[in-house]
Design an enzyme around this catalytic site. Structure first.
Site, PDB file in Angstrom:
ATOM      1  N   LYS A 254       0.942  -1.116  -0.008  1.00 34.26           N
ATOM      2  CA  LYS A 254      -0.047   0.172  -0.007  1.00 34.26           C
ATOM      3  C   LYS A 254       0.934   1.239   0.016  1.00 34.26           C
ATOM      4  CE  LYS A 254      -4.355   1.727   0.383  1.00 34.26           C
ATOM      5  NZ  LYS A 254      -5.057   1.600  -0.875  1.00 34.26           N
ATOM      6  N   ASP A 332      -2.311 -11.114   5.755  1.00 32.82           N
ATOM      7  CA  ASP A 332      -3.519 -11.790   6.251  1.00 32.82           C
ATOM      8  C   ASP A 332      -4.821 -11.711   5.856  1.00 32.82           C
ATOM      9  OD1 ASP A 332      -4.605 -12.848   8.572  1.00 32.82           O
ATOM     10  OD2 ASP A 332      -4.526 -11.123   9.825  1.00 32.82           O
TER      11      ASP A 332
END
Ligand code: NAD
Length: 446
Positions: A254, A332
């Site tokens: 990100k 995750d």
């Protein structure tokens, strides 16, 4: 090495020489049963693995299982749910496989390792009435194992099995492996309560050093991502891609928002690709700048994608991805979303790895309400054992298990979870089998 409760069986201890594992035909492998349904799935996994190894190698190879104890078994053997000796034994044996462990949540102070009930006091469990499994709130055994053994990579292969109902139109095109960073980012655990001295001190420091303000009633999390941590993961993921002749590796990040953590994650990954795998790789930039978009035969394409876009891409064009490398938190989410594409957690294997140690694990939890019922799907742990056999380069045994499982699912011999979904999709020839029944069905079809 001397242990108190661990009894090392006859067999050979796996060695690590010149950066490689040295594994004999009769290695000792650690096995942690796990809490809850660990009691059901672990013996089934062992049976399936033993049968595959016997069949593949005609008795010339075998595994000596060495039981290791944590969770409820840790309490029973050592009076501790996370015994130091267990950590040392995994370090010594270098390969181990584990069932799931109960993890505490929220503010409760005690957790029952029999039924996972959480309560404010020690002694008898308010829910199941047992009194030998209630222990004080502890940090996750899984997280502890990763951190104590510095298992920096969480590895999750995601693939489709024919016949498994999936919400995705392109499920049969899904076949990739995720390398998720396992010790940094949010897993580093630097999380400070609003109003605490540390949170307030950090707020003051940020103001003093940068002039930026943070609301004084904020909880503060610190998200460290290092060059060391990222590069060791990149090295492992790139090596995997090269060893398996895969077409591409994608750094997920990100970095458009967090330049010096997420952005650096991709930058450091590209650096390892260029500096250490330069001969074997081509970056996506070089592909278009220098090669007119024509990929040279046999080379690995190295690219990166912003985290939000990768969630779309794995749904709309899964065939374009073969290895994904992600930081902890995004990895995750990505791992769970990816496994849902192919039908859910029941068949999702996993491993936590360093260069020297491989700890293979079921990816679901302890499903306490099914404990001891011989009912749940042992597929995740069995497929983790397949990863383990591949890691040992016992490919023939791994292939036999995959073959047996594929055929069992095609034949509709599956546990309740898959049976329910298959029937819902209109299949009429489904035979619901028990946990151990699924293991037998796999062995019969190897
Ligand atoms: P869970 O995965 O244990 O169970 C959720 C539901 O999924 C179950 O009720 C069951 O319906 C289904 N399920 C899970 N495993 C299955 C299997 N093998 N076959 C068929 N169905 C299955 O998640 P939870 O209820 O959120 O967590 C229970 C405990 O497990 C908690 O203490 C949690 O912290 C722990 N946990 C451990 C791990 C781990 O050790 N790796 C992972 C997740 C959760």
């Amino acid at each position: 090495m001397e242990f108190k409760e661990v009894k090392i069986p006859e067999g050979d201890i796996i060695q690590f020489q010149d950066g490689k594992l040295v594994i004999s035909d009769n290695p000792v492998i650690g096995v942690l049963r796990g809490d809850g349904i660990g009691i059901d799935i672990t013996p089934v996994m062992k049976h399936v693995v033993e049968s595959a190894v016997e069949k593949a190698y005609d008795g010339t190879r075998s595994i000596s299982w060495c039981p290791l104890f944590a969770g409820l078994e840790g309490l029973q053997h050592y009076g501790s749910e996370f015994p130091e000796e267990t950590v040392e034994a995994i370090r010594y044996l270098r390969i181990a496989i584990k069932g799931p462990f109960t993890t505490p949540i929220g503010e409760e102070t005690h957790v029952c390792l029999h039924c996972a009930h959480q309560q404010y006091h020690a002694g008898t469990c308010d829910k199941c009435g047992k009194d030998d499994g209630v222990c004080e709130r502890f940090r996750s055994i899984n997280v502890n194992l990763r951190q104590h053994l510095d298992l920096f990579a969480c590895v999750r292969p995601i693939r489709y099995f024919e016949g498994v109902p999936s919400p995705s139109k392109y499920a049969d095109k899904v076949d990739f492996i995720i390398f998720r960073e396992n010790t940094e980012d949010v897993y580093a655990g630097h999380d400070f309560e609003a109003g605490s001295d540390t949170a307030l001190a950090i707020i003051d420091l940020v103001k003093e050093m940068t002039g930026r303000t943070i609301r004084p009633d904020s909880g503060i999390g610190v998200k460290p991502m290092s060059s060391t941590g990222t590069k060791q993961l990149a090295r492992m993921a790139l090596q995997w891609a090269v060893d398996h002749n895969l077409p591409s590796l994608t750094f997920v990040h990100k970095g458009n928002i967090m330049k010096f953590t997420e952005g650096s994650f991709a930058k450091w990954g590209y650096e390892v690709a260029a500096d250490e795998f330069g001969e074997a790789t081509v970056s996506e930039k070089a592909l278009w700048d220098d090669l007119d978009g024509v990929m040279p035969e046999g080379k690995l394409l190295v690219k990166d994608r912003i985290a939000d876009s990768i969630f779309q891409q794995i749904q709309t064009r899964p065939e374009e991805y073969s290895v994904l490398m992600a930081p902890n938190l995004n990895g995750d989410y990505l791992s769970d979303a990816a496994i849902a594409l192919v039908g859910g957690l029941g068949l999702g294997p996993g491993a936590n790895m360093s260069n020297e140690i491989g700890l293979f694990e079921a990816t679901h939890g302890t499903a306490p309400k099914y404990t001891g019922m011989d009912k749940v799907n042992p597929g995740s742990l069995i497929l983790s054992a397949v990863m383990m056999l591949e890691h040992m380069e016992w490919q023939e045994a791994a292939d036999l298990i995959i073959k047996g499982m594929e055929q069992s699912i095609i034949d509709g011999h599956v546990t309740y979870d898959l049976a329910r979904l298959m029937k819902k999709e209109g299949r009429e020839d489904v035979t619901e089998v028990s946990c151990s029944g699924f293991g037998k069905s796999i062995v019969e079809r190897m």
